[in-house]
Design an enzyme around this catalytic site. Structure first.
Site, PDB file in Angstrom:
ATOM      1  N   ASP A 297       0.867  -1.171   0.000  1.00 40.52           N
ATOM      2  CA  ASP A 297       0.000   0.000   0.000  1.00 40.52           C
ATOM      3  C   ASP A 297       0.916   1.237   0.000  1.00 40.52           C
ATOM      4  OD1 ASP A 297      -2.094   1.756   0.016  1.00 40.52           O
ATOM      5  OD2 ASP A 297      -3.148   0.836   1.708  1.00 40.52           O
TER       6      ASP A 297
HETATM    7  C1  BGC Z   1      -4.928   3.408   0.005  1.00 40.97           C
HETATM    8  C2  BGC Z   1      -5.010   2.409  -1.142  1.00 40.97           C
HETATM    9  C3  BGC Z   1      -4.807   3.113  -2.441  1.00 40.97           C
HETATM   10  C4  BGC Z   1      -3.453   3.806  -2.406  1.00 40.97           C
HETATM   11  C5  BGC Z   1      -3.116   4.550  -3.691  1.00 40.97           C
HETATM   12  C6  BGC Z   1      -3.659   4.250  -0.071  1.00 40.97           C
HETATM   13  O1  BGC Z   1      -3.697   5.292   0.846  1.00 40.97           O
HETATM   14  O2  BGC Z   1      -4.975   2.715   1.226  1.00 40.97           O
HETATM   15  O3  BGC Z   1      -6.258   1.762  -1.123  1.00 40.97           O
HETATM   16  O4  BGC Z   1      -4.892   2.226  -3.521  1.00 40.97           O
HETATM   17  O5  BGC Z   1      -3.453   4.756  -1.343  1.00 40.97           O
HETATM   18  O6  BGC Z   1      -3.888   5.683  -3.831  1.00 40.97           O
END
Ligand code: BGC
Length: 799
Positions: free
Chosen positions: A224
């Site tokens: 993530d």
């Molecule tokens: C979120 C993810 C997301 C990623 C990219 C993170 O803060 O938890 O779900 O895909 O950011 O934007």
């Protein structure tokens, strides 16, 4: 392929090049992948990039969010949504679409519940598998997320989910297992949090033993955004790609680890090969057909209608007859709440409000009144206007819901109630016109003490850009509602199994309720609910009969006993009758959606898959089916299962009664004492509080207690910004992210400007050692710049 790459080139492939891109190696014919959110629409940023949904992105269809679509229990519909998402991603040359999200709704307070499907792993995993098949049918890699046990937003990057082995397997991993084995996603996103003391992204157990070896995943694990703690530990555990861009500091750490023998080059090579497969399978840019935005808008409308749940319909006030004179009341009719905020936020191609489209519905609008202020501030004038509007109409359509600040990525909900001002308007309107129909928007459930004032209730969840039209289709009967709740509506927040513990505010989040999540809790503990899991009405009625079952399948006859066509969802649950390991009273074992004309019957076969009888057997460390008598139950929802047949199951092991505290048999898990949870866990509880100075793994929010006055001031500034935004009614996602983010993420998210060594210097400053910390940071800064230049030259091949 890896044999031609230098160590640095291989290492660079495993860390992002920018917020959304992987490294390319033009000399070797390796191109960058473009990754983009997200779960219910494409968010491709070509300008300023961020992972919080703050800056503009290319227009894309905003479909209803997963929490809505889950209510359709319609896997084919999920697949069609996935295919549309995949087509849009392909048309925008997005190679990896970051979704769907399929974390289990451990508590209805979860801030991202709107992005997730269900409290039940079979439903969540099956729907998510539909999305993944759809997305990947268009040549785009899906990225189911966030693996695993990522249940709360508060302190999401540093929280340690403490879960017993069975619960982890049966509740929190099962949905991912389904999606991987049924739909073969090419990537999976690891979660921010730790699971039982180990960062999800560094867990060999999660990433290699379970994901790759048990489930056969052969794609790439993506962290993530900012979720990598130690890139070397991640790669060793089975993680392939650190996102977003840690600059080349991470790549150098990998190189050093191999050179010093701390990381096997074979592990690095394996991760590179897995990632290169995703690159190889990516479609050729610029070759995807253009998207028909109108067709996708129409699909979004159809999905919204098929996902809406009719919760109440006294005196058959719905559907509204053509020409019915309706008063439209509520701010949400004018300004729809149609998606959530955060990384999933889509810049929609169009956006319909009820006021925009009601003219085409055949209804006659007598008046519109906003009724209440969205932020909950009481406003008697708006209320009185609403009452006036309602008085003069056949039916008052009252659009209520959760406002933007009530739920968001980065922010758990603090309550399950609607703003008091909205409830007051409902009572006043219903007093003036008893034919009051409530239409709800919001990503989750709400308490409904006001239910007696509403003659009908439709929950539309977050219904996407065409949600207004979809909901009107349901109100008029153009579409016969067939949505069924994918989560329980509890009577009050206090009734939920995690009421005293969610969100966890300390170092650990203890999953003391064990298996008793959602309906598993309410049905076992005998706690009454407002609307049970699986509940949903239709404008017709269905009868279920002739249940027959074996250990492999159940068959049920469904008859449409009303006078309009409609769709039913046959739900099959399993209960064990003979003694054995502790187990919730009922678990969903299978389901099938069936469309029937009036008077028509169909015999539906529901396969009983793995989820039906098995349990994770801690004694053998494997899935087992205990020999015994089970009951297969079928009906309309978890609390209405009139059909039941016993089934003798030979199983894989003899039945064994496990030695757990009695409460784990009765479901009395609201307040589990330490000793009982420790007994379930099979070990002592890890410390749930912090002690000692701050470390690189502490959230910035802990600066409140830092030794350095400068750090405490920085905390106060952040807290002030958060609170100021809350007062304005829109969450400040950036500030929330910072408060929940650990110091180490500064290094992972600044595109090489800040190295891990600099982070250590910064942490020293925070702990009150200003001069030594500042000196160390400055020296590390200079070293990092020199090293970045040298690595960049080496990668270009002109070293
Ligand atoms: C979120 C993810 C997301 C990623 C990219 C993170 O803060 O938890 O779900 O895909 O950011 O934007």
């Amino acid at each position: 392929m890896t044999e031609n790459l230098s160590l640095l080139e291989k290492a660079a492939l495993l860390t992002g090049k920018s917020v959304w891109e992987t490294h390319d190696l033009p000399r070797h014919g390796v191109r960058s992948l473009w990754l983009a959110d997200g779960p219910h629409g494409v968010r491709k940023q070509v300008g300023s990039a961020d992972h919080l949904g703050l800056n503009a992105s290319e227009p894309a269809t905003c479909f209803p969010t997963a929490a809505a679509v889950a209510n359709s229990w319609d896997v084919q519909l999920a697949e069609r949504v996935g295919a549309a998402l995949g087509a849009e991603a392909a048309a925008q040359d997005v190679d990896v679409l970051l979704g769907p999200g399929l974390n289990i709704k451990r508590s209805p307070l979860g801030g991202r519940s709107f992005e997730y499907f269900s409290e039940d792993p079979l439903l969540a995993g099956t729907m998510a598998a539909g999305y993944v098949r759809g997305i990947q049918s268009r040549g785009v890699a899906a990225c189911p997320k966030h693996y695993a046990a990522n249940s709360q937003e508060l302190r999401r990057m540093v929280s340690d989910s403490v879960v017993d082995e069975r619960t982890l397997r049966e509740i929190y991993l099962t949905a991912f297992g389904i999606v991987v084995t049924e739909a073969a996603p090419r990537t999976v996103m690891s979660a921010y949090n730790l699971v039982n003391g180990v960062y999800a992204n560094e867990s060999r157990f999660l990433l290699t033993d379970v994901l790759r070896e048990e489930w056969g995943f052969d794609g790439a694990v993506v962290t993530d955004w900012g979720g990598s703690n130690d890139v070397v530990a991640g790669v060793a555990a089975g993680s392939n790609l650190e996102m977003p861009a840690a600059g080349l500091d991470s790549a150098r750490q990998l190189v050093r680890a191999v050179q010093e023998g701390r990381l096997a080059e074979a592990d690095l090579d394996a991760r590179v090969a897995e990632l290169l497969r995703v690159v190889r399978d990516a479609r050729v840019p610029g070759t995807a057909p253009a998207v028909d935005a109108d067709a996708h808008h129409a699909l979004a409308r159809e999905v919204a209608a098929r996902s809406a749940v009719l919760l109440k319909n006294d005196d058959a006030v719905l559907p509204l007859a053509p020409g019915a004179r309706v008063a439209v009341i509520g701010d949400f009719a004018r300004t729809p709440r149609y998606q959530g905020s955060g990384s999933s936020a889509v810049n929609p191609t169009r956006l319909d409000s009820v006021l925009d489209v009601i003219g085409d519905s055949g209804l006659k609008t007598t008046a519109f009144a906003a009724g209440f202020r969205r932020d909950g501030t009481p406003d008697a004038a708006l209320r009185d206007e609403a009452v006036e509007a309602a008085r003069d109409a056949d039916v008052a359509l009252l659009f209520l819901g959760l406002d933007e600040i009530a739920e968001s990525e980065g922010l758990d909900r603090s309550t399950l109630s609607l703003h008091a001002a909205q409830v007051e308007v409902l009572h006043a309107v219903a007093a003036a016109n008893p034919a009051t129909v409530v239409v709800l928007s919001g990503g989750g459930v709400v308490e409904m003490p006001w239910l007696p004032s509403a003659r009908a209730v439709v929950h539309g969840y977050l219904a996407g850009q065409a949600g207004a039209g979809g909901l009107l289709d349901v109100l008029t009967g153009a579409v016969n509602p067939s949505g069924h709740l994918a989560e329980t509506v509890p009577v009050t927040l206090a009734d939920t199994p995690t009421a005293d513990a969610f969100p966890a505010t300390g170092r650990t989040a203890e999953y003391r309720e064990g298996l008793y999540v959602g309906y598993r809790y309410y049905t076992t503990a005998g706690v009454p609910v407002t609307f049970p899991f699986g509940y949903g009405l239709s404008y017709t009625t269905f009868a279920h009969s002739a249940l027959a079952a074996t250990a492999d399948a159940a068959t049920v006859t469904v008859t449409n006993t009303g006078d309009v066509a409609g769709a039913d969802v046959v739900q099959v649950y399993v209960r064990r009758l003979t003694p054995g390991v502790h187990r919730p009273d009922r678990t969903l074992a299978g389901f099938a959606r069936v469309e029937l004309a009036p008077g028509q019957s169909a015999t539906v076969t529901v396969p009983l898959g793995d989820a039906a009888f098995r349990h994770w057997d801690t004694a053998t460390g494997a899935w087992q089916v205990a020999q015994g008598t089970y009951e297969v139950l079928a009906g309309a929802h978890v609390d209405d299962l009139p059909l039941a047949v016993p089934v003798e199951v030979t199983g894989t092991v003899p039945a064994r009664v496990d030695d757990v505290p009695e409460r784990y048999r009765t479901g009395d898990v609201r307040r589990v004492p330490d000793a009982d949870f420790a007994a379930l866990l099979g070990r002592r509880l890890p410390p749930s509080t912090w002690s000692g100075p701050l470390t690189a793994n502490d959230a910035l929010g802990r600066m409140a207690e830092a030794r350095s006055p400068l750090a405490r001031l920085a905390y106060r500034v952040l807290a002030w910004r958060r609170d100021a935004a809350d007062r304005k009614g829109a969450p400040d996602l950036n500030t929330l992210f910072l408060l929940n983010m650990p110091f180490r993420a500064i290094g992972k998210m600044t595109n090489g400007m800040v190295s891990a060594e600099m982070v250590d210097g910064i942490v020293r400053i925070v702990n009150g050692r200003f001069f030594s910390g500042a000196g160390a940071t400055a020296r590390a800064f200079a070293r990092n710049r020199r090293a970045n230049r040298a690595s960049a030259r080496a990668l270009r091949g002109d070293a």
